[in-house]
Write a protein that holds these residues in place. Structure first.
Motif, mmCIF file in Angstrom:
data_model
loop_
_atom_site.group_PDB
_atom_site.id
_atom_site.type_symbol
_atom_site.label_atom_id
_atom_site.label_comp_id
_atom_site.label_asym_id
_atom_site.label_seq_id
_atom_site.Cartn_x
_atom_site.Cartn_y
_atom_site.Cartn_z
ATOM 1 N N THR A 3 1.001 -1.404 0.257
ATOM 2 C CA THR A 3 0.089 -0.104 -0.061
ATOM 3 C C THR A 3 1.270 1.538 0.434
ATOM 4 O O THR A 3 1.970 0.906 0.639
ATOM 5 N N LEU A 6 -0.265 6.265 4.657
ATOM 6 C CA LEU A 6 0.541 5.596 5.101
ATOM 7 C C LEU A 6 -0.455 5.484 6.775
ATOM 8 O O LEU A 6 0.058 4.645 7.916
ATOM 9 N N MET A 7 -1.979 5.226 6.525
ATOM 10 C CA MET A 7 -2.009 4.984 7.459
ATOM 11 C C MET A 7 -3.111 3.825 7.738
ATOM 12 O O MET A 7 -3.174 3.224 8.405
ATOM 13 N N GLU A 8 -2.153 3.266 6.678
ATOM 14 C CA GLU A 8 -2.533 1.514 6.369
ATOM 15 C C GLU A 8 -0.817 0.335 6.840
ATOM 16 O O GLU A 8 -1.712 0.105 7.005
ATOM 17 N N ILE A 9 -0.503 1.255 7.275
ATOM 18 C CA ILE A 9 1.056 0.153 7.779
ATOM 19 C C ILE A 9 0.973 0.472 9.702
ATOM 20 O O ILE A 9 -0.040 1.726 10.168
ATOM 21 N N THR A 10 1.611 -0.311 9.847
ATOM 22 C CA THR A 10 1.966 -0.535 11.363
ATOM 23 C C THR A 10 3.130 0.421 10.871
ATOM 24 O O THR A 10 4.017 1.260 10.714
ATOM 25 N N SER A 11 3.289 0.473 13.110
ATOM 26 C CA SER A 11 4.841 1.976 13.188
ATOM 27 C C SER A 11 5.695 1.675 12.520
ATOM 28 O O SER A 11 6.633 1.429 12.378
ATOM 29 N N GLU A 13 5.966 -1.264 10.556
ATOM 30 C CA GLU A 13 7.047 -0.575 8.819
ATOM 31 C C GLU A 13 6.540 0.112 8.603
ATOM 32 O O GLU A 13 8.176 0.539 7.343
ATOM 33 N N CYS A 14 6.807 1.405 8.921
ATOM 34 C CA CYS A 14 6.878 2.880 9.037
ATOM 35 C C CYS A 14 8.429 2.884 8.738
ATOM 36 O O CYS A 14 9.258 3.877 8.104
ATOM 37 N N LEU A 64 0.048 10.776 2.843
ATOM 38 C CA LEU A 64 -0.569 10.324 4.099
ATOM 39 C C LEU A 64 -1.763 11.401 3.887
ATOM 40 O O LEU A 64 -2.650 11.307 2.951
ATOM 41 N N PRO A 65 -3.505 10.885 4.995
ATOM 42 C CA PRO A 65 -3.909 10.768 4.341
ATOM 43 C C PRO A 65 -4.630 12.272 4.406
ATOM 44 O O PRO A 65 -3.511 13.205 4.758
ATOM 45 N N LEU B 38 -1.062 -2.659 14.994
ATOM 46 C CA LEU B 38 -2.270 -1.848 14.693
ATOM 47 C C LEU B 38 -1.578 -1.234 13.667
ATOM 48 O O LEU B 38 -0.858 -0.753 13.857
ATOM 49 N N LEU B 39 -1.969 -0.349 13.574
ATOM 50 C CA LEU B 39 -2.464 0.515 11.906
ATOM 51 C C LEU B 39 -2.369 1.578 12.332
ATOM 52 O O LEU B 39 -2.843 2.268 13.455
ATOM 53 N N LEU B 40 -1.497 2.527 11.737
ATOM 54 C CA LEU B 40 -1.167 3.747 12.399
ATOM 55 C C LEU B 40 -2.230 4.486 12.218
ATOM 56 O O LEU B 40 -2.704 5.594 13.215
ATOM 57 N N GLY B 41 -3.298 3.833 11.486
ATOM 58 C CA GLY B 41 -4.797 4.699 11.431
ATOM 59 C C GLY B 41 -5.871 4.263 12.203
ATOM 60 O O GLY B 41 -6.908 4.306 11.938
ATOM 61 N N TYR B 45 -9.930 4.346 12.019
ATOM 62 C CA TYR B 45 -10.651 3.417 11.165
ATOM 63 C C TYR B 45 -11.447 3.187 11.734
ATOM 64 O O TYR B 45 -12.793 2.954 11.872
ATOM 65 N N TYR B 68 -5.974 14.182 11.701
ATOM 66 C CA TYR B 68 -4.455 14.677 12.306
ATOM 67 C C TYR B 68 -4.508 15.293 14.121
ATOM 68 O O TYR B 68 -5.879 16.405 13.948
ATOM 69 N N PRO B 78 7.406 5.592 15.512
ATOM 70 C CA PRO B 78 7.539 6.030 14.232
ATOM 71 C C PRO B 78 6.503 6.290 13.257
ATOM 72 O O PRO B 78 5.190 4.898 13.686
ATOM 73 N N LYS B 185 -4.722 -8.723 7.189
ATOM 74 C CA LYS B 185 -3.220 -8.458 7.697
ATOM 75 C C LYS B 185 -3.130 -7.847 9.012
ATOM 76 O O LYS B 185 -2.111 -8.184 9.214
#
Lengths: 258, 261
Positions: A3, A6-11, A13-14, A64-65, B38-41, B45, B68, B78, B185
């Motif tokens: 993807t 950024l909203m769809e990844i974990t910390s 993964e970032c 970013l969103p 869990l995801l950053l968003g 969600y 934000y 991160p 995921k």
């Protein structure tokens, strides 16, 4: 990358992305704005998101969103528009940039219509020593449209398609057909447009006025091709932002007082 | 079907004027570390899923997500994006003023991010002061559905450990908005990381901080990766969906009560 959001990844993964040398992020700045009788209220958000997504996909970056509410000028008084004070939006974008640098991102690119970016990117550079960039969708060259209404309408429709929002795109086409020829521009707006050619003059639409009127022709596939072509041409700029920031990190500005 | 303002056309606004629908929902989330799994968003969600449920129940118009906010202690992890609280608060207030000025008589700020909670509460007071229009700022843990939530978690055998409700809620939110790919995921990552942290300590607060916190909120950072959300493999999207639906029902009935103000 599965993807680009950024909203769809974990910390984790970032962190992995940054540790592996990734440094590119796009921030779409949209608006909630009444632009045309045939355009959705989030038209500019859809455009900014689509362009940012495509840039991110082509350049191994993240998106970013969107910042969905921003400063509106001409349309600020129209029902449906949400206008954010420019100072607040400026500070918010500045904060976002600082945070992205703190996260290890070095190529930071805003995508949107917020004219204050002209100064924001300079102030950020002067204060933080890091060059950030601004992509304005107004600069995408489009071959088929013959006027501004066709251009804007085609761009929104194409971006909705790119985002997979086919239902909204179909509604746009339907609303365009329904309203075509029913709106005309007030004489004073025509004069203001003439005067704008000298530089700028403030304009506030009133009920019944629109920034974009329905278009005789909508060029969806052609515009998608124009977007892809433009992004391919601009990839060198995205790459070069890395080299330029490297150069900046090594130079020592001193006002000649060494 | 939920109604999203960003996909509405000007003609829909006229129809809205002529209908009895005068309710708007503003979802507020964040980009923030939520444990290793869990995801950053995550908060976004939850906010999106719950907003969709409210819209389906009441016909309320869902405004674009505010993605934000101020983050606080998690800024050190991160991917987290932290705004200065005053600026984030001003931004939220401007958006609410825009919605209220458009003619909406009832507005719910659906704040699903802890760091923005007080900001959302303050915004409700500020908008009232400026317009005289009541705005309801909601934080999910204040909805008074603790017992129902516990029963749902028990029904789906979600092991209650810290804030694992947040994980299920996030999965529920993602499923609600049609992102099953993200549900799959996260479930996979949750399984792996639950094993990884199986025997880890969960006490991260230093003594001096604990003592100061006895009297006051005080600036602090989250020093452990699982301090915010501990990974649990049993998080469940169905449980999350049910909690979201109950939450939406409570908010819908609060919206009815707002008519009497």
């Amino acid at each position: 990358m599965e993807t680009v959001q950024l909203m769809e990844i974990t910390s984790r993964e970032c962190r992995k992305y940054i540790e592996n040398g990734g440094d590119l992020v796009f921030i779409p700045i949209g608006s909630v704005e009444r632009l045309g009788p045939h355009l959705p209220m989030g038209a500019r958000t859809h455009v900014a998101c689509a362009i940012a997504n495509e840039f991110a996909k082509k350049n191994n970056g993240y998106c970013l969103p969107p910042v969905s509410y921003s400063t509106c000028y001409n349309t600020a008084c129209l029902k449906g528009t949400i206008d954010i004070n420019h100072d607040i939006l400026y500070d918010l974008c500045y904060d976002l940039s600082k945070e992205l640098v703190a996260n290890g991102f070095r190529r930071i690119m805003f995508v949107g219509y917020f004219k204050e970016f002209y100064y924001l990117i300079s102030e950020f550079f002067q204060n933080e020593g890091i060059a950030i960039a601004w992509i304005n969708p107004d600069h995408i060259p489009m071959e088929s449209p013959s006027n501004a209404n066709e251009r804007e309408t085609s761009l929104v429709a194409a971006c909705l398609k790119l985002l997979g929002k086919d239902d909204v795109c179909e509604r746009l086409i339907e609303e365009n057909r329904k309203h075509l020829g029913k709106f005309s521009e007030r004489k004073s707006i025509g004069i203001i447009r003439e005067l704008k050619k000298f530089g700028n003059i403030g304009l506030l639409y009133e009920e019944g006025d629109y920034e974009v009127l329905p278009a005789k022709n909508i060029y969806i596939e052609e515009t998608i091709n124009d977007i892809y072509k433009w992004i391919d041409e601009k990839n060198i700029a995205v790459d070069s932002l890395k080299d330029y920031n490297y150069y900046l990190s090594r130079r020592r500005p001193d006002r000649g007082l060494k | 079907m939920a109604t999203y303002f960003e996909n509405m056309f000007p003609e829909d606004l006229y129809q809205l004027d002529n209908s009895e629908n005068d309710t708007a929902v503003l979802p507020v989330g964040a980009i923030e570390q939520h444990g290793p799994h869990l995801l950053l968003g995550c908060d976004s969600y939850i906010a999106l899923g719950m907003s969709e449920c409210i819209s389906e129940l009441t016909g309320a118009v869902v405004f674009p997500l505010v993605s934000y906010s101020w983050i606080g202690g998690l800024r050190v992890w991160p991917g987290t994006v932290d705004l200065r609280p005053q600026k984030a608060g001003q931004y939220l207030e401007e958006i609410c003023m825009g919605i209220v000025n458009m003619g909406f008589k009832r507005l719910v700020i659906l704040c699903c991010h802890g760091g923005a909670r007080e900001m959302a509460f303050l915004t409700a007071s500020r908008v009232m002061k400026r317009t005289g229009i009541p705005v309801l700022a909601v934080f999910p843990t204040r909805l008074g559905i603790k017992e129902e939530t516990a029963k749902i978690l028990e029904k789906y055998e979600v092991r209650v450990k810290g804030k694992n409700c947040e994980g299920s809620l996030m999965l529920g939110g993602m499923r609600k908005i049609g992102r099953q790919d993200l549900v799959d995921k996260v479930l996979e990552i949750a399984k792996e990381t639950a094993l990884e942290f199986e025997n880890s300590s969960r006490d991260f607060k230093i003594d001096s901080l604990k003592n100061v916190m006895k009297i006051s909120e005080v600036g602090h950072d989250y020093i452990g990766e699982t301090q915010h959300v501990f990974p649990v493999a049993s998080i469940n999207p169905d449980a999350g969906m049910e909690i979201l639906e109950i939450s939406a029902e409570v908010i819908a009935s609060a919206l009815e009560k707002m008519k009497m103000i």
